[in-house]
Design a protein around this motif. Sequence first.
Motif, PDB file in Angstrom:
ATOM      1  N   GLN A   1     -19.864  44.928 -12.276  1.00 60.60           N
ATOM      2  CA  GLN A   1     -18.872  43.861 -12.174  1.00 60.60           C
ATOM      3  C   GLN A   1     -19.554  42.494 -12.162  1.00 60.60           C
ATOM      4  OE1 GLN A   1     -15.407  45.412 -11.492  1.00 60.60           O
ATOM      5  NE2 GLN A   1     -15.208  43.692 -12.900  1.00 60.60           N
ATOM      6  N   ALA A   2     -20.678  42.415 -11.441  1.00 58.88           N
ATOM      7  CA  ALA A   2     -21.429  41.155 -11.371  1.00 58.88           C
ATOM      8  C   ALA A   2     -21.995  40.786 -12.740  1.00 58.88           C
ATOM      9  CB  ALA A   2     -22.545  41.270 -10.343  1.00 58.88           C
ATOM     10  N   MET A   3     -22.414  41.791 -13.499  1.00 62.25           N
ATOM     11  CA  MET A   3     -22.940  41.521 -14.834  1.00 62.25           C
ATOM     12  C   MET A   3     -21.851  40.928 -15.730  1.00 62.25           C
ATOM     13  SD  MET A   3     -24.412  44.051 -17.797  1.00 62.25           S
ATOM     14  CE  MET A   3     -22.752  44.608 -18.194  1.00 62.25           C
ATOM     15  N   TYR A   4     -20.626  41.457 -15.651  1.00 61.80           N
ATOM     16  CA  TYR A   4     -19.531  40.915 -16.444  1.00 61.80           C
ATOM     17  C   TYR A   4     -19.297  39.445 -16.099  1.00 61.80           C
ATOM     18  CZ  TYR A   4     -18.242  45.699 -17.833  1.00 61.80           C
ATOM     19  OH  TYR A   4     -18.242  46.975 -18.353  1.00 61.80           O
ATOM     20  N   SER A   5     -19.360  39.129 -14.814  1.00 64.62           N
ATOM     21  CA  SER A   5     -19.175  37.739 -14.382  1.00 64.62           C
ATOM     22  C   SER A   5     -20.293  36.860 -14.935  1.00 64.62           C
ATOM     23  CB  SER A   5     -19.143  37.662 -12.857  1.00 64.62           C
ATOM     24  OG  SER A   5     -18.038  38.380 -12.340  1.00 64.62           O
TER      25      SER A   5
ATOM     26  N   ALA B   1     -28.604  43.766 -20.668  1.00 65.57           N
ATOM     27  CA  ALA B   1     -29.972  43.501 -20.210  1.00 65.57           C
ATOM     28  C   ALA B   1     -30.082  43.209 -18.709  1.00 65.57           C
ATOM     29  CB  ALA B   1     -30.578  42.356 -21.018  1.00 65.57           C
ATOM     30  N   PRO B   2     -29.115  42.485 -18.092  1.00 65.42           N
ATOM     31  CA  PRO B   2     -29.257  42.183 -16.655  1.00 65.42           C
ATOM     32  C   PRO B   2     -29.314  43.418 -15.753  1.00 65.42           C
ATOM     33  CG  PRO B   2     -27.634  40.728 -17.662  1.00 65.42           C
ATOM     34  CD  PRO B   2     -27.961  41.770 -18.683  1.00 65.42           C
ATOM     35  N   ILE B   3     -28.768  44.547 -16.214  1.00 71.02           N
ATOM     36  CA  ILE B   3     -28.777  45.755 -15.367  1.00 71.02           C
ATOM     37  C   ILE B   3     -29.503  46.911 -16.052  1.00 71.02           C
ATOM     38  CG2 ILE B   3     -26.667  45.152 -14.116  1.00 71.02           C
ATOM     39  CD1 ILE B   3     -25.128  47.042 -15.969  1.00 71.02           C
TER      40      ILE B   3
ATOM     41  N   ILE C   1     -25.362  62.279 -14.409  1.00 73.24           N
ATOM     42  CA  ILE C   1     -24.728  61.560 -13.301  1.00 73.24           C
ATOM     43  C   ILE C   1     -23.564  62.397 -12.755  1.00 73.24           C
ATOM     44  CG2 ILE C   1     -25.365  59.223 -14.036  1.00 73.24           C
ATOM     45  CD1 ILE C   1     -22.661  58.999 -15.440  1.00 73.24           C
ATOM     46  N   PRO C   2     -23.230  62.205 -11.468  1.00 74.30           N
ATOM     47  CA  PRO C   2     -22.136  62.992 -10.882  1.00 74.30           C
ATOM     48  C   PRO C   2     -20.744  62.481 -11.249  1.00 74.30           C
ATOM     49  CG  PRO C   2     -23.089  61.552  -9.221  1.00 74.30           C
ATOM     50  CD  PRO C   2     -23.950  61.407 -10.456  1.00 74.30           C
ATOM     51  N   ARG C   3     -20.643  61.188 -11.594  1.00 68.50           N
ATOM     52  CA  ARG C   3     -19.353  60.621 -11.990  1.00 68.50           C
ATOM     53  C   ARG C   3     -19.582  59.378 -12.828  1.00 68.50           C
ATOM     54  NH1 ARG C   3     -17.109  56.344  -8.758  1.00 68.50           N
ATOM     55  NH2 ARG C   3     -18.613  55.524  -7.253  1.00 68.50           N
ATOM     56  N   ASN C   4     -18.561  58.992 -13.576  1.00 66.82           N
ATOM     57  CA  ASN C   4     -18.655  57.805 -14.423  1.00 66.82           C
ATOM     58  C   ASN C   4     -18.126  56.615 -13.641  1.00 66.82           C
ATOM     59  OD1 ASN C   4     -18.631  55.828 -16.366  1.00 66.82           O
ATOM     60  ND2 ASN C   4     -17.555  57.037 -17.912  1.00 66.82           N
ATOM     61  N   ILE C   5     -19.031  55.814 -13.094  1.00 64.67           N
ATOM     62  CA  ILE C   5     -18.605  54.696 -12.253  1.00 64.67           C
ATOM     63  C   ILE C   5     -17.882  53.610 -13.040  1.00 64.67           C
ATOM     64  CG2 ILE C   5     -20.525  55.055 -10.641  1.00 64.67           C
ATOM     65  CD1 ILE C   5     -21.572  52.292 -11.978  1.00 64.67           C
ATOM     66  N   ILE C   6     -18.047  53.596 -14.373  1.00 66.07           N
ATOM     67  CA  ILE C   6     -17.405  52.558 -15.181  1.00 66.07           C
ATOM     68  C   ILE C   6     -15.887  52.697 -15.127  1.00 66.07           C
ATOM     69  CG2 ILE C   6     -17.356  51.418 -17.441  1.00 66.07           C
ATOM     70  CD1 ILE C   6     -20.031  51.298 -16.035  1.00 66.07           C
ATOM     71  N   ASP C   7     -15.403  53.888 -14.776  1.00 65.68           N
ATOM     72  CA  ASP C   7     -13.959  54.082 -14.623  1.00 65.68           C
ATOM     73  C   ASP C   7     -13.385  53.168 -13.544  1.00 65.68           C
ATOM     74  OD1 ASP C   7     -13.831  56.010 -16.591  1.00 65.68           O
ATOM     75  OD2 ASP C   7     -14.136  57.682 -15.202  1.00 65.68           O
TER      76      ASP C   7
ATOM     77  N   PRO D   1     -20.244  47.353  -8.174  1.00 66.54           N
ATOM     78  CA  PRO D   1     -20.475  45.908  -7.990  1.00 66.54           C
ATOM     79  C   PRO D   1     -21.538  45.343  -8.920  1.00 66.54           C
ATOM     80  CG  PRO D   1     -20.288  46.989  -5.857  1.00 66.54           C
ATOM     81  CD  PRO D   1     -20.368  48.081  -6.885  1.00 66.54           C
ATOM     82  N   GLN D   2     -22.573  46.137  -9.237  1.00 66.26           N
ATOM     83  CA  GLN D   2     -23.623  45.648 -10.135  1.00 66.26           C
ATOM     84  C   GLN D   2     -23.073  45.399 -11.544  1.00 66.26           C
ATOM     85  OE1 GLN D   2     -26.348  48.906  -9.507  1.00 66.26           O
ATOM     86  NE2 GLN D   2     -27.703  47.673  -8.219  1.00 66.26           N
TER      87      GLN D   2
END
Length: 368
Positions: free
Chosen positions: A114-118, A98-100, A150-156, A111-112
């Motif tokens: 990663q910040a959500m995980y924190s 939900a935060p993102i 999307i052009p790439r999977n940023i979660i990688d 970073p978005q």
Amino acid sequence: MKQQSKGQGTISYDKVHNSYRAYYVTPAGRRISKRFKEKKEAAAWLADQQSKANSGNFIEPSNITLGSWLVTWIQEYKKAAVSQRTLERYVELASKCAPIAGIKLQQLTVPQVQAMYSQLAGDGLSAHTIDKVHKVLKAAMKKALQVGLIPRNIIDAVEPPKFERTHEIVTFTRTEVDAILSAARDHNQGRYYCFILLAITTGMRLGELLALRWSDLNPLRREVAINRNLQQAKSGIIINPPKTKAGRRTISVPAQVVSALQELKHGRKIESIDALIFVTGTGTPYSPRNIEHAWKRIMRKADIPYRNFHVLRHTHCTDLLAAGVPIVEVARRVGHARISHTLELYGHAIPSYDKEIAGKVSNLYLVR
């Protein structure tokens, strides 16, 4: 400005903002633009768009948010492929994002996430659960990449929280199994005795036991066919086929267990061979919650420290391997899709034959 064709673009100077704006018409006919301080930067961007379009790698701009894509991914790509229980779990894990959720899919950054995980960790969510959220996000973004959103999977590039993966298997001793079966005979007129007896002698999963029909039992061959699984979903009790091909199997049952099941059958009025073997007093299916409540009472009656019902399955697998049953046969019996999974969980129970191996090596290579 003159109307442009698909794939074409222009660069113009904006006096008000003292910058250059590049315009490009996408392959789908949508006009997009971007502002730059230098004309050469604008030209490079425009050339990059044209190059991507010519090579088939252009990604059309989209306003789809992460939240809306997660809903689409679950409904369109997962709903028909997983059980209702798993689907509900996907929805639950996706809701943690939900935060993102309001961020556009194409604008989401490492970073978005990663910040959500924190943030989730700060809210008290366990590292193990956050890791599951990470897996759901990664799978959803992988599909977004495959369908050209999307052009790439940023979660990688995102690092999930570290947690210790433990595979310590807890089992019951032979004395404890005897005490459990004795307590089950005495509890509630033995209503759960056959159920627990079949569990410990077959290693079947709870849902597989609950979904068994009389037609699945072959007394003459002393076999039981496992081809269904019962689960408790939010919508109620559902019965589905096993998740994997390995889950659909036929296994042998000890003669004493077959006799106990036949005795159970003779004590009831069975209207159809497709009727469930294990039902409540009113003839309705047991839910996993029903069994859990009864299991706790039986454990107390047996005076054994509580371990969950699944430990019967662990005990069955461990004891078979300790008795020298080949791991391939154990994996097949309990419905594991991969033997490596059986080995990872229960490999410690396989007896060591190292001394015997040394003797065989000697006979092979040293004794003449």
